[in-house]
Design a protein around this motif. Structure first.
Motif, PDB file in Angstrom:
ATOM      1  N   ASN A 198       0.889  -1.170  -0.123  1.00  0.00           N
ATOM      2  CA  ASN A 198       0.196   0.028   0.096  1.00  0.00           C
ATOM      3  C   ASN A 198       0.904   1.036  -0.333  1.00  0.00           C
ATOM      4  O   ASN A 198       0.761   2.479   0.318  1.00  0.00           O
ATOM      5  CB  ASN A 198      -1.010   0.180   1.275  1.00  0.00           C
ATOM      6  N   GLY A 199       2.177   1.086  -0.591  1.00  0.00           N
ATOM      7  CA  GLY A 199       2.813   2.446  -0.457  1.00  0.00           C
ATOM      8  C   GLY A 199       3.716   2.430   0.398  1.00  0.00           C
ATOM      9  O   GLY A 199       3.891   3.832   0.551  1.00  0.00           O
ATOM     10  N   MET A 200       4.270   1.950   1.841  1.00  0.00           N
ATOM     11  CA  MET A 200       4.518   2.260   3.238  1.00  0.00           C
ATOM     12  C   MET A 200       5.705   1.917   3.562  1.00  0.00           C
ATOM     13  O   MET A 200       5.864   1.808   4.614  1.00  0.00           O
ATOM     14  CB  MET A 200       3.075   2.518   4.170  1.00  0.00           C
ATOM     15  N   GLY A 201       6.631   1.423   3.003  1.00  0.00           N
ATOM     16  CA  GLY A 201       7.151  -0.085   2.899  1.00  0.00           C
ATOM     17  C   GLY A 201       8.369   0.984   2.280  1.00  0.00           C
ATOM     18  O   GLY A 201       8.548   2.099   1.880  1.00  0.00           O
ATOM     19  N   ASP A 202       9.364   0.672   2.248  1.00  0.00           N
ATOM     20  CA  ASP A 202      10.687   0.856   1.690  1.00  0.00           C
ATOM     21  C   ASP A 202      11.125   0.406   0.116  1.00  0.00           C
ATOM     22  O   ASP A 202      12.672   0.662  -0.458  1.00  0.00           O
ATOM     23  CB  ASP A 202      12.108   0.765   2.938  1.00  0.00           C
ATOM     24  N   GLY A 203      10.101  -0.837  -0.349  1.00  0.00           N
ATOM     25  CA  GLY A 203      10.245  -1.121  -1.638  1.00  0.00           C
ATOM     26  C   GLY A 203      11.504  -2.634  -1.404  1.00  0.00           C
ATOM     27  O   GLY A 203      11.082  -3.212  -2.843  1.00  0.00           O
ATOM     28  N   VAL A 204      11.457  -3.139  -0.520  1.00  0.00           N
ATOM     29  CA  VAL A 204      12.385  -3.911   0.153  1.00  0.00           C
ATOM     30  C   VAL A 204      11.460  -5.158   0.411  1.00  0.00           C
ATOM     31  O   VAL A 204      11.659  -5.557   1.825  1.00  0.00           O
ATOM     32  CB  VAL A 204      13.191  -3.909   0.571  1.00  0.00           C
ATOM     33  N   PRO A 205      10.538  -5.924  -0.256  1.00  0.00           N
ATOM     34  CA  PRO A 205       9.678  -6.713   1.117  1.00  0.00           C
ATOM     35  C   PRO A 205      10.664  -7.847   1.921  1.00  0.00           C
ATOM     36  O   PRO A 205      11.497  -8.033   1.211  1.00  0.00           O
ATOM     37  CB  PRO A 205       8.942  -7.770   0.478  1.00  0.00           C
ATOM     38  N   GLY A 206       9.727  -7.739   2.532  1.00  0.00           N
ATOM     39  CA  GLY A 206       9.874  -8.903   3.260  1.00  0.00           C
ATOM     40  C   GLY A 206      11.654  -8.574   4.707  1.00  0.00           C
ATOM     41  O   GLY A 206      12.662  -9.219   4.839  1.00  0.00           O
ATOM     42  N   ASN A 207      11.653  -7.592   4.180  1.00  0.00           N
ATOM     43  CA  ASN A 207      13.364  -6.832   5.032  1.00  0.00           C
ATOM     44  C   ASN A 207      13.147  -6.604   6.832  1.00  0.00           C
ATOM     45  O   ASN A 207      13.952  -5.776   7.506  1.00  0.00           O
ATOM     46  CB  ASN A 207      14.229  -5.770   4.467  1.00  0.00           C
ATOM     47  N   GLY A 208      11.561  -6.400   7.380  1.00  0.00           N
ATOM     48  CA  GLY A 208      11.782  -5.706   7.989  1.00  0.00           C
ATOM     49  C   GLY A 208      11.841  -5.084   8.748  1.00  0.00           C
ATOM     50  O   GLY A 208      11.250  -4.259   9.699  1.00  0.00           O
ATOM     51  N   GLN A 209      11.493  -3.534   7.656  1.00  0.00           N
ATOM     52  CA  GLN A 209      11.232  -2.564   7.906  1.00  0.00           C
ATOM     53  C   GLN A 209      10.185  -1.282   7.162  1.00  0.00           C
ATOM     54  O   GLN A 209      10.750  -2.058   5.987  1.00  0.00           O
ATOM     55  CB  GLN A 209      12.676  -1.397   8.399  1.00  0.00           C
ATOM     56  N   VAL A 210       9.936  -0.433   7.333  1.00  0.00           N
ATOM     57  CA  VAL A 210      10.235   0.197   5.985  1.00  0.00           C
ATOM     58  C   VAL A 210      10.251   2.214   6.461  1.00  0.00           C
ATOM     59  O   VAL A 210      10.630   1.904   7.183  1.00  0.00           O
ATOM     60  CB  VAL A 210       8.215   0.353   6.240  1.00  0.00           C
ATOM     61  N   LEU A 211       9.881   2.775   5.588  1.00  0.00           N
ATOM     62  CA  LEU A 211      10.504   3.766   5.744  1.00  0.00           C
ATOM     63  C   LEU A 211       9.415   4.730   6.307  1.00  0.00           C
ATOM     64  O   LEU A 211       8.443   5.359   6.385  1.00  0.00           O
ATOM     65  CB  LEU A 211      10.856   4.595   4.529  1.00  0.00           C
ATOM     66  N   THR A 212      10.110   6.047   7.503  1.00  0.00           N
ATOM     67  CA  THR A 212       9.430   5.649   8.611  1.00  0.00           C
ATOM     68  C   THR A 212       8.944   7.090   7.520  1.00  0.00           C
ATOM     69  O   THR A 212       7.921   7.637   8.091  1.00  0.00           O
ATOM     70  CB  THR A 212      10.830   6.602   9.271  1.00  0.00           C
TER      71      THR A 212
END
Length: 106
Positions: free
Chosen positions: A34-48
């Motif tokens: 939904n466009g709230m990640g960091d573009g790297v699925p499965g890495n356990g983090q998103v861009l704040t």
């Protein structure tokens, strides 16, 4: 001296992105999709920066989300619907603007 000034003026600023840990893979997958990640699925983090201005967050019904750690960085969050997921506990003390919370158990 003029050349040094121009070099400093046009030298790109070095910035470091801040990340939010999202240990639940289902929660992270939802954020990524939904466009709230960091573009790297499965890495356990998103861009704040991608979550700090979110006002409404509706998690998928039966999304098998058990942990919404990372919700503390949704600092603009006013409405949270986490219905029909398996979330046992959550700390919303950092979500100072939160007005509405819906959490139903299965």
């Amino acid at each position: 001296m003029k050349n040094l000034f121009l070099l400093i003026l046009f030298f790109p600023a070095i910035t470091y992105a801040q990340y939010t840990a999202v240990p639940d893979p289902n929660f992270e997958n939802f954020l990524e999709a939904n466009g709230m990640g960091d573009g790297v699925p499965g890495n356990g983090q998103v861009l704040t920066a991608n979550i700090e201005n979110v006002i409404d967050l509706v998690l998928p019904f039966n999304g098998n989300i058990t942990d919404i750690t990372g919700i503390e960085d949704f600092i603009s969050l006013e409405n949270l619907d986490a219905s029909f997921n398996n979330i046992a506990t959550v700390d919303l003390s950092a979500n100072l603007l939160l007005e509405n919370v819906v959490c139903c158990i299965q």
